[in-house]
Design a protein around this motif. Structure first.
Motif, PDB file in Angstrom:
ATOM      1  N   GLN A  30       0.836  -1.204   0.000  1.00 50.52           N
ATOM      2  CA  GLN A  30       0.000   0.000   0.000  1.00 50.52           C
ATOM      3  C   GLN A  30       0.870   1.252   0.000  1.00 50.52           C
ATOM      4  OE1 GLN A  30      -2.551  -0.374   3.405  1.00 50.52           O
ATOM      5  NE2 GLN A  30      -4.234  -1.227   2.206  1.00 50.52           N
ATOM      6  N   ALA A  31       1.920   1.210   0.819  1.00 49.28           N
ATOM      7  CA  ALA A  31       2.797   2.370   0.915  1.00 49.28           C
ATOM      8  C   ALA A  31       3.457   2.658  -0.440  1.00 49.28           C
ATOM      9  CB  ALA A  31       3.859   2.138   1.983  1.00 49.28           C
ATOM     10  N   ARG A  32       3.937   1.599  -1.098  1.00 49.82           N
ATOM     11  CA  ARG A  32       4.549   1.762  -2.424  1.00 49.82           C
ATOM     12  C   ARG A  32       3.548   2.315  -3.428  1.00 49.82           C
ATOM     13  NH1 ARG A  32       9.386  -1.068  -2.225  1.00 49.82           N
ATOM     14  NH2 ARG A  32       9.277  -2.321  -0.339  1.00 49.82           N
ATOM     15  N   GLY A  85       1.846   9.465  -5.833  1.00 49.27           N
ATOM     16  CA  GLY A  85       2.173  10.795  -5.325  1.00 49.27           C
ATOM     17  C   GLY A  85       1.467  11.145  -4.026  1.00 49.27           C
ATOM     18  N   ARG A  86       1.008  10.143  -3.303  1.00 52.32           N
ATOM     19  CA  ARG A  86       0.314  10.441  -2.044  1.00 52.32           C
ATOM     20  C   ARG A  86       1.195  10.049  -0.859  1.00 52.32           C
ATOM     21  NH1 ARG A  86      -5.205  11.264  -1.790  1.00 52.32           N
ATOM     22  NH2 ARG A  86      -4.718  11.506   0.414  1.00 52.32           N
ATOM     23  N   GLU A  87       2.124  10.913  -0.519  1.00 53.32           N
ATOM     24  CA  GLU A  87       3.047  10.616   0.568  1.00 53.32           C
ATOM     25  C   GLU A  87       2.312  10.486   1.895  1.00 53.32           C
ATOM     26  OE1 GLU A  87       6.612  12.993   0.472  1.00 53.32           O
ATOM     27  OE2 GLU A  87       7.072  12.368   2.535  1.00 53.32           O
ATOM     28  N   ASP A  88       1.241  11.253   2.059  1.00 52.39           N
ATOM     29  CA  ASP A  88       0.478  11.181   3.311  1.00 52.39           C
ATOM     30  C   ASP A  88      -0.074   9.780   3.531  1.00 52.39           C
ATOM     31  OD1 ASP A  88      -1.127  11.579   1.042  1.00 52.39           O
ATOM     32  OD2 ASP A  88      -2.794  12.323   2.267  1.00 52.39           O
ATOM     33  N   LEU A  89      -0.591   9.193   2.462  1.00 51.96           N
ATOM     34  CA  LEU A  89      -1.139   7.830   2.578  1.00 51.96           C
ATOM     35  C   LEU A  89      -0.022   6.817   2.803  1.00 51.96           C
ATOM     36  CD1 LEU A  89      -3.906   7.502  -0.149  1.00 51.96           C
ATOM     37  CD2 LEU A  89      -4.163   7.663   2.329  1.00 51.96           C
ATOM     38  N   ALA A  90       1.081   7.027   2.105  1.00 46.56           N
ATOM     39  CA  ALA A  90       2.217   6.115   2.253  1.00 46.56           C
ATOM     40  C   ALA A  90       2.690   6.125   3.708  1.00 46.56           C
ATOM     41  CB  ALA A  90       3.354   6.539   1.337  1.00 46.56           C
ATOM     42  N   ARG A  91       2.731   7.331   4.283  1.00 45.46           N
ATOM     43  CA  ARG A  91       3.149   7.478   5.673  1.00 45.46           C
ATOM     44  C   ARG A  91       2.199   6.733   6.608  1.00 45.46           C
ATOM     45  NH1 ARG A  91       6.537  10.961   7.925  1.00 45.46           N
ATOM     46  NH2 ARG A  91       6.732  12.086   5.975  1.00 45.46           N
ATOM     47  N   GLN A 130       3.113   3.652   9.025  1.00 48.33           N
ATOM     48  CA  GLN A 130       2.874   3.714  10.479  1.00 48.33           C
ATOM     49  C   GLN A 130       2.123   2.467  10.910  1.00 48.33           C
ATOM     50  OE1 GLN A 130       0.900   7.448  10.800  1.00 48.33           O
ATOM     51  NE2 GLN A 130       2.770   8.565  11.318  1.00 48.33           N
ATOM     52  N   ASN A 131       1.159   2.122  10.104  1.00 46.96           N
ATOM     53  CA  ASN A 131       0.362   0.932  10.386  1.00 46.96           C
ATOM     54  C   ASN A 131       1.215  -0.328  10.333  1.00 46.96           C
ATOM     55  OD1 ASN A 131      -1.968  -1.079   9.710  1.00 46.96           O
ATOM     56  ND2 ASN A 131      -2.806   0.839  10.490  1.00 46.96           N
ATOM     57  N   LYS A 132       2.077  -0.351   9.354  1.00 37.89           N
ATOM     58  CA  LYS A 132       2.979  -1.494   9.199  1.00 37.89           C
ATOM     59  C   LYS A 132       3.853  -1.634  10.447  1.00 37.89           C
ATOM     60  CE  LYS A 132       6.998  -2.901   6.586  1.00 37.89           C
ATOM     61  NZ  LYS A 132       7.995  -2.463   5.612  1.00 37.89           N
ATOM     62  N   ASP A 183      -7.785   1.013   6.890  1.00 40.97           N
ATOM     63  CA  ASP A 183      -8.650   0.712   5.761  1.00 40.97           C
ATOM     64  C   ASP A 183      -9.058   1.971   5.029  1.00 40.97           C
ATOM     65  OD1 ASP A 183     -10.381  -2.417   6.160  1.00 40.97           O
ATOM     66  OD2 ASP A 183      -8.342  -1.889   5.697  1.00 40.97           O
ATOM     67  N   ASN A 184      -8.929   3.110   5.713  1.00 41.81           N
ATOM     68  CA  ASN A 184      -9.115   4.370   5.005  1.00 41.81           C
ATOM     69  C   ASN A 184      -8.025   4.530   3.952  1.00 41.81           C
ATOM     70  OD1 ASN A 184     -11.121   4.693   6.793  1.00 41.81           O
ATOM     71  ND2 ASN A 184     -10.150   6.339   7.976  1.00 41.81           N
ATOM     72  N   ILE A 185      -6.844   3.984   4.292  1.00 41.53           N
ATOM     73  CA  ILE A 185      -5.745   4.067   3.331  1.00 41.53           C
ATOM     74  C   ILE A 185      -6.133   3.326   2.059  1.00 41.53           C
ATOM     75  CG2 ILE A 185      -3.356   3.438   2.858  1.00 41.53           C
ATOM     76  CD1 ILE A 185      -2.843   3.548   5.876  1.00 41.53           C
ATOM     77  N   GLN A 186      -6.624   2.099   2.260  1.00 40.63           N
ATOM     78  CA  GLN A 186      -6.988   1.293   1.104  1.00 40.63           C
ATOM     79  C   GLN A 186      -8.128   1.964   0.334  1.00 40.63           C
ATOM     80  OE1 GLN A 186      -5.086  -1.399   0.165  1.00 40.63           O
ATOM     81  NE2 GLN A 186      -6.247  -0.989  -1.704  1.00 40.63           N
ATOM     82  N   ALA A 187      -9.091   2.487   1.083  1.00 43.62           N
ATOM     83  CA  ALA A 187     -10.241   3.133   0.444  1.00 43.62           C
ATOM     84  C   ALA A 187      -9.768   4.323  -0.394  1.00 43.62           C
ATOM     85  CB  ALA A 187     -11.233   3.592   1.507  1.00 43.62           C
TER      86      ALA A 187
END
Lengths: 89, 264
Positions: B74-76, B82-88, B92-94, B205-209
């Motif tokens: 997901q982070a990759r 281009g969504r560094e916020d989501l990657a972060r 963090q979750n990882k 799961d918000n990340i995935q969404a």
């Protein structure tokens, strides 16, 4: 000698004599609630006893001394000495 | 008095107390033997329980490992978009999941160690119980009640000490197993409900969404761009075909021009 959780060992007199000061250290450490000193003394005592000859498992003999297991804490030993911590089944 | 001496005296006192309760010393032998066999059963059950716990932790570790890998992907994916916020957030979750995983690894080795210790203890007890049975028959056959006493005392203290030692070990193992089962049950539930992700590291799961949304969004953007390309290619020809210019042709051209800046 028995190490709890490990079994019994036979030590000669010279070896057994080396155990006495460690036993005193152990006792003092329990009294002072000094976990570090307790660990050092217990580690030394267990190592020493392990150099002895393991008693054959089919030998039925009571031990002169019983050592707590190597991973025991001061608290575990207190429980052991509280007597009701031991049930013979 | 020294610690080691006191512990041995406590074991001995317990054995003596048990002996004192018996009227005929030879009675002690049968009674004690029966207890030893029960203890053997208990130790073997203990070994099996610890093994079950260990296997369960192993399965959970595999599940967590997969979750960790998923967060990594997901982070990759998020970085690629281009969504560094989501990657972060995914990383963090990882990290939280990795923490749980490390914790389970610790539990796993503890259980493994306990299983080995108990297996050895049960072998030791088996040997002692066999020896006791032989001795018991000899004593019963050879000696009168009075003569038997000392020999019984010896055998009994020896086996009692072993039983006391193993009793402590099995108690610890049983406590540990119960504790692990409660814990494992909770983790199983969390993994099954998918709540672990939210529970552990925030809005996983918000990340995935969000990634799905971006994914779907970029598909739509691509389709839009393709359509616009088609339209702009067709537009001049259409204008030529209708030199008078009709509103039906002019309108889409305007819309396209208005959309253009958003594309870039």
């Amino acid at each position: 000698m028995r190490i709890l959780g490990e079994g019994q060992y036979q030590l000669d007199e010279a070896e057994a004599a080396q155990l006495a000061p460690l036993d005193l250290e152990l006792d003092a450490a329990v009294d002072r609630d000094d976990e570090a000193a307790f660990r050092t003394a217990l580690d030394g005592a267990v190592r020493l006893v392990r150099t002895g000859t393991p008693l054959p498992p089919d030998e039925l003999a009571a031990s002169d001394l019983i050592l707590p297991s190597l991973d025991a804490s001061v608290d575990d030993v207190r429980k052991l000495l509280a007597e009701d911590g031991i049930h013979l089944g | 008095m020294s610690v080691m001496k006191r512990v041995s005296l406590i074991f001995r006192a317990k054995a003596n107390k048990a002996l004192d309760r018996m009227e005929d010393p030879r009675e002690t032998l049968d009674y004690s033997y029966q207890q030893q066999v029960e203890m053997l059963t208990r130790v073997r059950r203990g070994v099996a329980d610890v093994a079950t716990s260990r296997k369960r932790v192993e399965l959970q570790m595999n599940s967590l490992q997969k979750e960790v890998a998923r967060r990594d992907n997901q982070a990759r994916d998020a970085l690629g978009k281009g969504r560094e916020d989501l990657a972060r957030a995914a990383l963090q979750n990882k990290a939280s999941l990795q923490g749980q995983l490390n914790d389970l690894q610790g539990q796993y080795s503890q259980l493994q160690e306990q299983e080995e210790k108990l297996t050895l203890a049960s072998q030791r007890l088996q040997a002692k119980v066999d020896a006791f049975r032989t001795k018991k028959e000899t004593i019963k056959a050879t000696y009168t009640a009075a003569e038997a006493q000392t020999r019984i005392n010896e055998a009994f203290s020896g086996i009692s000490e072993e039983m006391g030692d193993i009793g402590l070990a099995i108690q610890r193992a049983e406590d540990k197993t119960a504790q692990m089962q409660a814990r494992a049950g909770a983790i199983d539930e969390l993994l099954a409900s998918g709540a672990l992700e939210d529970h552990v590291g925030g809005p996983a799961d918000n990340i995935q969404a969000e990634l799905d949304r971006i994914g779907a969004g970029s598909d739509i953007d691509a389709e839009l761009a393709r359509m616009k390309g088609e339209l702009s290619a067709n537009a001049p020809r259409q204008l030529e075909a209708n030199p008078n210019g009709g509103p039906s042709v002019a309108e889409p051209t305007d819309t396209q021009a208005a959309d253009q800046p958003q594309d870039g």
